[in-house]
Design a protein around this motif. Structure first.
Motif, PDB file in Angstrom:
ATOM      1  N   LEU A  94      21.151 -11.191  11.284  1.00  0.00           N
ATOM      2  CA  LEU A  94      20.887 -12.313  12.176  1.00  0.00           C
ATOM      3  C   LEU A  94      19.898 -11.918  13.270  1.00  0.00           C
ATOM      4  O   LEU A  94      18.979 -12.690  13.586  1.00  0.00           O
ATOM      5  CB  LEU A  94      22.194 -12.796  12.798  1.00  0.00           C
ATOM      6  CG  LEU A  94      22.098 -13.996  13.755  1.00  0.00           C
ATOM      7  CD1 LEU A  94      21.515 -15.198  13.029  1.00  0.00           C
ATOM      8  CD2 LEU A  94      23.464 -14.332  14.331  1.00  0.00           C
ATOM      9  N   GLU A  95      20.095 -10.725  13.830  1.00  0.00           N
ATOM     10  CA  GLU A  95      19.166 -10.256  14.851  1.00  0.00           C
ATOM     11  C   GLU A  95      17.760 -10.103  14.285  1.00  0.00           C
ATOM     12  O   GLU A  95      16.768 -10.447  14.937  1.00  0.00           O
ATOM     13  CB  GLU A  95      19.651  -8.919  15.428  1.00  0.00           C
ATOM     14  CG  GLU A  95      20.903  -9.025  16.289  1.00  0.00           C
ATOM     15  CD  GLU A  95      20.672  -9.891  17.513  1.00  0.00           C
ATOM     16  OE1 GLU A  95      19.564  -9.834  18.073  1.00  0.00           O
ATOM     17  OE2 GLU A  95      21.588 -10.638  17.894  1.00  0.00           O
ATOM     18  N   ALA A  97      16.559 -11.730  11.731  1.00  0.00           N
ATOM     19  CA  ALA A  97      16.042 -13.083  11.502  1.00  0.00           C
ATOM     20  C   ALA A  97      15.523 -13.690  12.800  1.00  0.00           C
ATOM     21  O   ALA A  97      14.459 -14.318  12.823  1.00  0.00           O
ATOM     22  CB  ALA A  97      17.140 -13.967  10.904  1.00  0.00           C
ATOM     23  N   LYS A  98      16.268 -13.491  13.892  1.00  0.00           N
ATOM     24  CA  LYS A  98      15.824 -14.015  15.180  1.00  0.00           C
ATOM     25  C   LYS A  98      14.515 -13.369  15.607  1.00  0.00           C
ATOM     26  O   LYS A  98      13.614 -14.045  16.136  1.00  0.00           O
ATOM     27  CB  LYS A  98      16.903 -13.786  16.240  1.00  0.00           C
ATOM     28  CG  LYS A  98      18.136 -14.659  16.080  1.00  0.00           C
ATOM     29  CD  LYS A  98      19.138 -14.378  17.195  1.00  0.00           C
ATOM     30  CE  LYS A  98      20.352 -15.282  17.067  1.00  0.00           C
ATOM     31  NZ  LYS A  98      21.353 -15.002  18.142  1.00  0.00           N
ATOM     32  N   LEU A 100      12.256 -12.073  13.651  1.00  0.00           N
ATOM     33  CA  LEU A 100      11.183 -12.573  12.787  1.00  0.00           C
ATOM     34  C   LEU A 100      10.728 -13.958  13.227  1.00  0.00           C
ATOM     35  O   LEU A 100       9.540 -14.287  13.165  1.00  0.00           O
ATOM     36  CB  LEU A 100      11.649 -12.596  11.325  1.00  0.00           C
ATOM     37  CG  LEU A 100      11.824 -11.229  10.663  1.00  0.00           C
ATOM     38  CD1 LEU A 100      12.419 -11.380   9.273  1.00  0.00           C
ATOM     39  CD2 LEU A 100      10.490 -10.498  10.578  1.00  0.00           C
ATOM     40  N   LEU A 101      11.692 -14.790  13.647  1.00  0.00           N
ATOM     41  CA  LEU A 101      11.337 -16.137  14.094  1.00  0.00           C
ATOM     42  C   LEU A 101      10.471 -16.094  15.348  1.00  0.00           C
ATOM     43  O   LEU A 101       9.668 -17.003  15.576  1.00  0.00           O
ATOM     44  CB  LEU A 101      12.605 -16.948  14.373  1.00  0.00           C
ATOM     45  CG  LEU A 101      13.429 -17.381  13.155  1.00  0.00           C
ATOM     46  CD1 LEU A 101      14.731 -18.013  13.611  1.00  0.00           C
ATOM     47  CD2 LEU A 101      12.645 -18.364  12.296  1.00  0.00           C
ATOM     48  N   ASP A 165      12.632 -22.246   8.357  1.00  0.00           N
ATOM     49  CA  ASP A 165      13.057 -21.023   9.033  1.00  0.00           C
ATOM     50  C   ASP A 165      13.728 -20.034   8.084  1.00  0.00           C
ATOM     51  O   ASP A 165      13.667 -18.819   8.307  1.00  0.00           O
ATOM     52  CB  ASP A 165      14.031 -21.369  10.172  1.00  0.00           C
ATOM     53  CG  ASP A 165      13.313 -22.017  11.352  1.00  0.00           C
ATOM     54  OD1 ASP A 165      12.066 -21.991  11.385  1.00  0.00           O
ATOM     55  OD2 ASP A 165      14.008 -22.565  12.231  1.00  0.00           O
ATOM     56  N   THR A 166      14.375 -20.552   7.048  1.00  0.00           N
ATOM     57  CA  THR A 166      15.056 -19.656   6.100  1.00  0.00           C
ATOM     58  C   THR A 166      14.092 -18.661   5.502  1.00  0.00           C
ATOM     59  O   THR A 166      14.397 -17.456   5.381  1.00  0.00           O
ATOM     60  CB  THR A 166      15.721 -20.460   4.973  1.00  0.00           C
ATOM     61  OG1 THR A 166      16.649 -21.383   5.529  1.00  0.00           O
ATOM     62  CG2 THR A 166      16.452 -19.532   4.007  1.00  0.00           C
ATOM     63  N   GLU A 169      13.099 -16.158   8.250  1.00  0.00           N
ATOM     64  CA  GLU A 169      14.184 -15.214   8.529  1.00  0.00           C
ATOM     65  C   GLU A 169      14.279 -14.140   7.451  1.00  0.00           C
ATOM     66  O   GLU A 169      14.650 -12.999   7.730  1.00  0.00           O
ATOM     67  CB  GLU A 169      15.509 -15.964   8.634  1.00  0.00           C
ATOM     68  CG  GLU A 169      15.595 -16.892   9.837  1.00  0.00           C
ATOM     69  CD  GLU A 169      16.799 -17.812   9.771  1.00  0.00           C
ATOM     70  OE1 GLU A 169      17.516 -17.770   8.739  1.00  0.00           O
ATOM     71  OE2 GLU A 169      17.026 -18.576  10.716  1.00  0.00           O
ATOM     72  N   GLN A 170      13.967 -14.497   6.222  1.00  0.00           N
ATOM     73  CA  GLN A 170      14.062 -13.558   5.105  1.00  0.00           C
ATOM     74  C   GLN A 170      12.790 -12.736   4.937  1.00  0.00           C
ATOM     75  O   GLN A 170      12.742 -11.832   4.096  1.00  0.00           O
ATOM     76  CB  GLN A 170      14.356 -14.318   3.809  1.00  0.00           C
ATOM     77  CG  GLN A 170      15.715 -15.000   3.799  1.00  0.00           C
ATOM     78  CD  GLN A 170      15.923 -15.883   2.584  1.00  0.00           C
ATOM     79  OE1 GLN A 170      14.980 -16.142   1.820  1.00  0.00           O
ATOM     80  NE2 GLN A 170      17.135 -16.351   2.391  1.00  0.00           N
ATOM     81  N   SER A 265       7.411 -18.830  13.368  1.00  0.00           N
ATOM     82  CA  SER A 265       8.125 -20.067  13.057  1.00  0.00           C
ATOM     83  C   SER A 265       7.556 -21.264  13.808  1.00  0.00           C
ATOM     84  O   SER A 265       8.159 -22.329  13.809  1.00  0.00           O
ATOM     85  CB  SER A 265       9.614 -19.917  13.424  1.00  0.00           C
ATOM     86  OG  SER A 265       9.756 -19.659  14.815  1.00  0.00           O
TER      87      SER A 265
END
Length: 273
Positions: A94-95, A97-98, A100-101, A165-166, A169-170, A265
């Protein structure tokens, strides 16, 4: 006399025999008493031994139960550790992904080379900037272009493709960051169409490999940009969240340098250096 001696002798023998009988009886009673005491002690020791064996068996049973409980606790601890590890991996993902966003990519640099008015039009300001496109590492990608706009507010017009966003995030290789195609620069004292052009319309940007790039997805999106922009359902089939034009602007000042950034993003921003 002889009779008397005989009687005395018989009496003595009788007394001796009686004494032996009494002694034998006493000895027998003594032995029996000792045997009885030994039997009682043996019974006591046997009972104590049986109780000890029962206590040992109970202790062994308790130890076995404690061993089972210990194994159960160990299994619970292993399960808990696995759950915690999974939670930690989820938190780390999650971190990531955040992060990356929130990643900003430098896509261009603008240096203000000149700014001022002419004697013929003292109220009409012109601004000349050196515009250079950059790659993902912030290195020069194209030859710098010196461009003049009418005004001191410099607008950077671009077409922007934002993915779901998916995918960002990936870190998807094709949809892990927004894309932009520069259109033109213009100032507040001219129409956008009058501003100097940057990338050619309908082409894939040089930063993404130009029209020779192998990414068919990108080529399709740039070539049919407005078709996908007007058909959200069609755009979603390719993982696209939005396609739109953007034109952030800044009050340019002589001698200043500005970087144009594209959020993974999001859209374009202009930041003074």
């Amino acid at each position: 006399m002889a009779a008397t001696f005989h009687n005395v002798n018989v009496l003595l023998r009788t007394a001796v025999l009686l004494g032996l009988v009494l002694l034998g009886g006493w000895w027998t009673m003594l032995v029996r008493g000792k045997l009885r005491a030994s039997e009682v002690e043996l019974q006591t020791r046997t009972q104590e031994l049986a109780e000890a064996r029962d206590g040992l068996a109970e202790r062994d049973q308790r130890i076995g139960q404690l061993g089972d409980m210990l194994e159960q606790r160990k299994e619970e601890i292993r399960t808990l550790e696995a759950t915690v590890a999974e939670k930690e991996r989820a938190i780390q993902a999650l971190e990531l992904a955040k992060r990356l966003l929130r990643v900003d990519h430098r896509v261009a640099r603008m240096e203000v080379l000149a700014q001022g008015s002419t004697a013929e039009a003292p109220d009409h300001v012109r601004t000349t900037v050196r515009f250079t496109e950059l790659d993902d590492a912030g290195e020069q990608l194209t030859e710098p272009r010196d461009l003049t706009v009418e005004g001191k507010m410099v607008y950077v017009e671009a077409l922007v493709i934002r993915f779901d966003d998916t995918y960002v995030e990936q870190g998807d290789p094709l949809r892990g960051a927004s894309l932009c195609l520069f259109q033109r620069l213009f100032g507040e004292n001219q129409t956008p169409r009058e501003g100097p052009a940057l990338d050619a319309a309908g082409q894939q940007p040089v930063v993404y490999g130009g029209d020779t790039a192998p990414a068919a997805l990108h080529r399709e999106l740039w070539q049919r940009f407005w078709d996908y922009a007007n058909d959200p359902e069609l755009a979603r089939t390719l993982g696209v969240r939005a396609l739109q034009g953007e034109a952030p602007f800044v009050e340019a000042r002589l001698g200043k340098t500005y970087r144009v950034e594209l959020r993974a993003s999001g859209g374009l921003t202009i930041v003074a250096e």
